[in-house]
Design an enzyme around this catalytic site. Structure first.
Site, PDB file in Angstrom:
ATOM      1  CE  LYS A   1      -0.818 -12.520 -33.290  1.00 56.74           C
ATOM      2  NZ  LYS A   1      -2.078 -13.262 -33.240  1.00 56.74           N
TER       3      LYS A   1
ATOM      4  CD  GLN B   1      -5.576 -12.076 -32.620  1.00 58.01           C
ATOM      5  OE1 GLN B   1      -4.569 -11.970 -33.303  1.00 58.01           O
ATOM      6  NE2 GLN B   1      -5.586 -12.750 -31.483  1.00 58.01           N
TER       7      GLN B   1
ATOM      8  CG  ASP C   1      -2.469 -18.221 -36.383  1.00 61.02           C
ATOM      9  OD1 ASP C   1      -1.450 -17.905 -35.748  1.00 61.02           O
ATOM     10  OD2 ASP C   1      -3.509 -17.532 -36.424  1.00 61.02           O
TER      11      ASP C   1
END
Ligand code: NDP
Length: 298
Positions: free
Chosen positions: A66, A110, A133
């Site tokens: 990422k 994460q 997200d």
């Protein structure tokens, strides 16, 4: 011999088109890069805060990818690598600080988090306007009522794969195997929003193969290596494989048994190189949208 060759050729002519996620994700990242450059001309940098707790090796790989993608498209990434012992309170404090920072456009925590930290609590603590997200209940709610918001990156990437491959969704039978909050459910909502006729299957579904064989578009997101064989697939179906697994030889495979399904399908995503690269590309799209919204560009 000649007959055999003819049969072999006929067979190969029927092989599925491979949906190239690597190529499509590269196109999307290129588009994002151009838009980020336009923002940069106005003195704006798109910034994503990436938070990792502990050092799970798979998470470290995802986080690394990422950050690399951010660098590629011209975003800034702020890295928070917190020790395994970090308390829920400490993590929530960091999120609150990032929520308040004007220079941070997106916050990504994460997953998975260490067991003692509630993932639900942490996700809901992220400002819905920075939830790139697309996991916050407000964004999930927006998706279900068709309002604009951040959409979970993997299913959003699958819609892009279908559209950019010229695959029609409207009016077609779509079957999603899996009902997780991050893949199956948002996938179903997105296919419905595109006017597909959607069936969602899960571990308690009876006669799974009967349902999946109805699909014009079959999305396999059940987390079981090579589970979907040709018996589950209608001839000519489009098959999207979300699964990622490593086999004993450390090779990647998906939820679909590619070798048996490819000859039956009209189009199929490979693993690797199908859905996987799209997830990060859509994360970049979400970060860009967040920055553009702040700027009033869109
Ligand atoms: P989850 O484990 O959270 O969900 C799996 C879903 O599949 C559940 O809804 C479960 O049903 C259902 N299921 C399990 N077994 C069966 C079965 N035998 N028949 C029918 N349904 C079944 O997984 P995720 O949604 O997070 O991920 C799915 C896969 O996609 C995994 O392999 C994961 O690694 C991969 N993935 C890939 C991403 C990418 O970027 N390419 C991103 C995210 C995930 P129930 O609800 O009843 O338990």
């Amino acid at each position: 011999m000649i007959k055999m060759q003819r049969i072999a050729r006929k067979w190969s002519e029927q092989m599925a088109a491979i949906i190239d996620g690597k190529k499509i994700s590269a196109e999307i990242k290129e588009e994002v890069k151009q838009e980020a450059a336009l923002l940069a001309e106005q003195g704006r940098t798109v910034t994503l805060a990436v938070v990792q707790v502990g050092n799970d090796p798979a998470s470290s790989v995802y986080v690394g990818n990422k950050k690399k993608a951010c660098e590629y498209v011209g975003f800034q990434s702020l890295s928070y690598e917190l020790p395994e012992e970090t308390s829920e309170e400490e993590l929530l404090r960091l999120i609150s600080e990032l929520n308040g920072r004007k220079d941070v456009n997106g916050i990504l925590v994460q997953l998975p988090l260490p067991e003692k930290i509630s993932e639900a609590k942490v996700i809901q603590a992220i400002s819905p306007d920075k939830d790139v997200d697309g996991f916050h209940v407000q964004n999930v709610g927006r998706l279900s009522v068709g309002a604009p918001g951040f959409v979970s990156c993997t299913p959003a990437g699958i819609i892009e794969l279908l559209k950019r491959s010229g695959i029609l969704i409207e009016g077609r039978e779509c079957v999603v195997v899996g009902r997780s909050n991050i893949v199956g459910k948002p996938m179903a909502a997105l296919l419905l929003a595109e006017n597909g006729t959607v069936t969602v299957c899960h571990s308690r579904t009876k006669n799974l193969a009967e349902l999946t064989r109805r699909a014009d578009i079959l999305v396999a997101a059940l987390g079981k290596p090579k589970f979907i064989t040709a018996d589950y697939v209608k001839k000519g179906a489009v098959v999207i494989d979300v699964g990622i697994h490593r086999n004993a030889e450390n090779k990647l495979c998906g939820d679909v048994d590619f070798a048996s399904v490819e000859p039956v399908a009209s189009a199929i995503t490979p693993v690797p190189g199908g859905v996987g690269p799209m997830t990060i590309a859509m994360l970049m799209v979400n970060c860009l949208k967040s920055a553009q919204r702040e700027e009033g560009v869109r």
